[in-house]
Design a protein around this motif. Structure first.
Motif, short mmCIF file in Angstrom:
data_model
loop_
_atom_site.label_atom_id
_atom_site.label_comp_id
_atom_site.label_asym_id
_atom_site.label_seq_id
_atom_site.Cartn_x
_atom_site.Cartn_y
_atom_site.Cartn_z
N THR A 146 38.68 45.44 39.31
CA THR A 146 38.08 46.03 38.11
C THR A 146 37.40 47.36 38.43
O THR A 146 37.42 48.29 37.61
CB THR A 146 37.07 45.05 37.47
OG1 THR A 146 36.04 44.74 38.43
CG2 THR A 146 37.75 43.76 37.05
N ILE A 147 36.79 47.45 39.60
CA ILE A 147 36.18 48.73 40.02
C ILE A 147 37.27 49.76 40.23
O ILE A 147 37.15 50.92 39.79
CB ILE A 147 35.38 48.53 41.33
CG1 ILE A 147 34.22 47.57 41.09
CG2 ILE A 147 34.86 49.88 41.86
CD1 ILE A 147 33.48 47.17 42.36
N ASN B 126 37.97 39.32 43.51
CA ASN B 126 37.08 38.50 44.32
C ASN B 126 37.21 38.72 45.83
O ASN B 126 37.28 37.75 46.61
CB ASN B 126 37.28 37.01 44.01
CG ASN B 126 37.03 36.69 42.55
OD1 ASN B 126 36.05 37.14 41.97
ND2 ASN B 126 37.93 35.93 41.95
N PRO B 127 37.28 39.97 46.28
CA PRO B 127 37.27 40.19 47.73
C PRO B 127 35.88 39.91 48.29
O PRO B 127 34.89 39.86 47.54
CB PRO B 127 37.62 41.67 47.87
CG PRO B 127 37.09 42.28 46.61
CD PRO B 127 37.29 41.24 45.54
N THR C 199 29.13 44.81 39.78
CA THR C 199 28.11 45.29 40.70
C THR C 199 28.76 45.69 42.01
O THR C 199 29.58 44.96 42.57
CB THR C 199 27.06 44.18 40.98
OG1 THR C 199 26.48 43.78 39.73
CG2 THR C 199 25.97 44.69 41.90
N LEU C 200 28.39 46.86 42.52
CA LEU C 200 29.01 47.35 43.75
C LEU C 200 28.51 46.59 44.96
O LEU C 200 29.27 46.14 45.80
CB LEU C 200 28.76 48.85 43.89
CG LEU C 200 29.38 49.73 42.80
CD1 LEU C 200 29.01 51.18 43.00
CD2 LEU C 200 30.88 49.57 42.79
N GLY D 278 27.66 37.70 50.24
CA GLY D 278 28.87 36.99 49.84
C GLY D 278 29.81 36.69 50.99
O GLY D 278 30.87 36.11 50.79
N ASP D 279 29.42 37.08 52.23
CA ASP D 279 30.33 36.87 53.36
C ASP D 279 29.52 36.53 54.60
O ASP D 279 29.21 37.39 55.42
CB ASP D 279 31.17 38.13 53.58
CG ASP D 279 32.26 37.92 54.62
OD1 ASP D 279 32.40 36.77 55.11
OD2 ASP D 279 32.97 38.88 54.95
#
Length: 415
Positions: A280-281, A365-366, A262-263, A235-236
């Protein structure tokens, strides 16, 4: 009979001589290359010192675990007679740009190699020139230094220092690139592509190269490391130089958290002071922690910024691993490989009577769902094996009644 006896004596003397020479050779092998680390109590940044240039002078830099290279404010440092600008489109320029930290060479109007140094604390980036110079790193023993010639780093303007510890002149990158400090030391000295970092609330250490751990940290600690793969974060795409590990699940006092998100890949950072979690986590994590803390008769009190969960520290027992609070377990590739976070690395004493959980809400969304911050990395051994993409980690050194601040360096050989 006598000649054979004489031959036997000569043979034994030869063995003794060779054994002595072997021990002497082993004793004189180069010591581990090391850098000291200190923690600034105001900014919570970790600072190290290198020596560079002609003549060699010290320069303080903020340690950036995932930084792609060293960058400094060349204008405010001494003028080195051995410093040289790297031409555009040269082999060294291509090597530096292998991970995309540059402007488009075809559109560049300059004759020098351009990079984009970034202050990853303030997230400010700007143009900088690629230069090379001499860098010196101390060996473990006093009186011994190792110099690396033609060391590549980037110059940056003075304003890029904004937000860094006062007196520092840039950032020292330890990331997964061809021109980070560990990579250049490995290439120059033909050693393994790995380094070990041991952070502390006061003084710590970075060790480079092959097999330094036993001599610095002791055999028992060095051989107790557990290993987990270093992964990438899909994602990054701009953080390929950072170090990520895969966290499958989280437990608090042995109870599994029921997480909807998902972690995935979680980043390790010396720039982020405290661990952050996606919102959320974090919400699920906090609710589970409050429940576990309540079962241990911990009293919740008003939050103290920036922390979201705080407790009255009165009545909480002390242990070798810090205050006796719920144990956080990060389950990695299997149930047998866990990163355990005890009170020393989970609770922050903010006042005499209040301690707070050192985990923060990282927002929605980080780029990484979890970023393990510097506080959670302290007083444990972290060995980054770049060649095999593995991370070796110890449990809290406080369980062995020691800390990273106990691994002190002798004074700088040149001072």
């Amino acid at each position: 009979m006598f000649p054979s006896m004489a031959s036997l004596i000569q043979f034994l003397l030869l063995i003794l001589y060779l054994t002595h020479e072997s021990q002497a050779l082993s004793f004189h092998l180069p010591n581990a290359l090391v850098l000291p680390i200190t923690k600034d109590v105001t900014t919570l940044q970790y600072v190290t010192r290198i020596h560079h240039g002609t003549p060699l002078v010290p320069i303080n830099l903020v340690v950036d675990l995932g930084g792609p290279f060293i960058w400094t404010d060349c204008a405010s440092t001494h003028v080195s007679s051995s410093s040289r600008l790297i031409p555009n489109r040269s082999i060294k320029c291509s090597r530096a740009k292998a991970h995309g930290f540059e402007s488009n060479s075809r559109l560049s109007s300059t004759q020098t190699c351009e990079l984009f140094p970034e202050n990853r604390v303030t997230r400010m980036s700007t143009r900088g020139d690629l230069v090379e110079d001499i860098v010196a790193v101390q060996s473990k023993a006093a009186g011994s230094i190792t110099t690396v010639n033609d060391f590549l780093f980037s110059c940056g303007p003075t304003f890029l220092l904004h937000g860094l510890v006062g007196g520092t002149k840039g950032m020292l990158g330890l990331g997964r690139t061809r021109i980070s400090l560990p990579s250049q030391i490995s290439t120059a000295l033909n050693t393994a592509q790995k380094f070990t970092i041991c952070l502390s609330s006061s003084n710590g250490i970075i060790a480079f190269g092959e097999g330094p751990n036993d001599s610095i940290f002791g055999t028992e600690i060095s051989r107790s490391l557990m290993y987990t793969p270093l992964v990438t974060n899909p994602g990054d795409e701009y953080s390929i130089q950072d170090y990520f590990i895969g966290i499958n699940s989280i437990k608090i006092n042995g109870k599994l958290l029921s997480l909807k998100a998902t972690l995935g890949a979680s980043k390790l950072s010396t720039i982020v002071p405290y661990t952050t979690m996606e919102s959320t986590i974090y919400g699920t994590f906090i609710r589970a922690y409050v429940k576990a803390a309540s079962s241990m008769n911990m009293t919740r009190v008003a939050s103290v910024a920036p922390f979201g969960l705080c407790f009255n520290s009165k009545g909480i027992d002390s242990t070798h691993e810090g205050p006796k609070v719920p144990i956080i377990e990060l389950v990695l590739q299997s149930e047998t490989v866990m990163w355990r976070i005890f009170g020393r690395n989970s609770m922050v004493q903010v006042t005499k009577e209040v301690m707070c959980l050192g985990f923060l809400d990282g927002g929605l969304n980080p780029k990484a769902s979890i970023v393990l911050g510097g506080y959670q990395l302290e007083d444990m051994l972290l060995q980054f094996e770049m060649g095999t993409s593995m991370l070796g980690f110890s449990q809290s050194l406080m369980k062995r009644q020691t800390t990273c601040s106990n691994f002190k360096l002798d004074s700088w050989a040149g001072e």
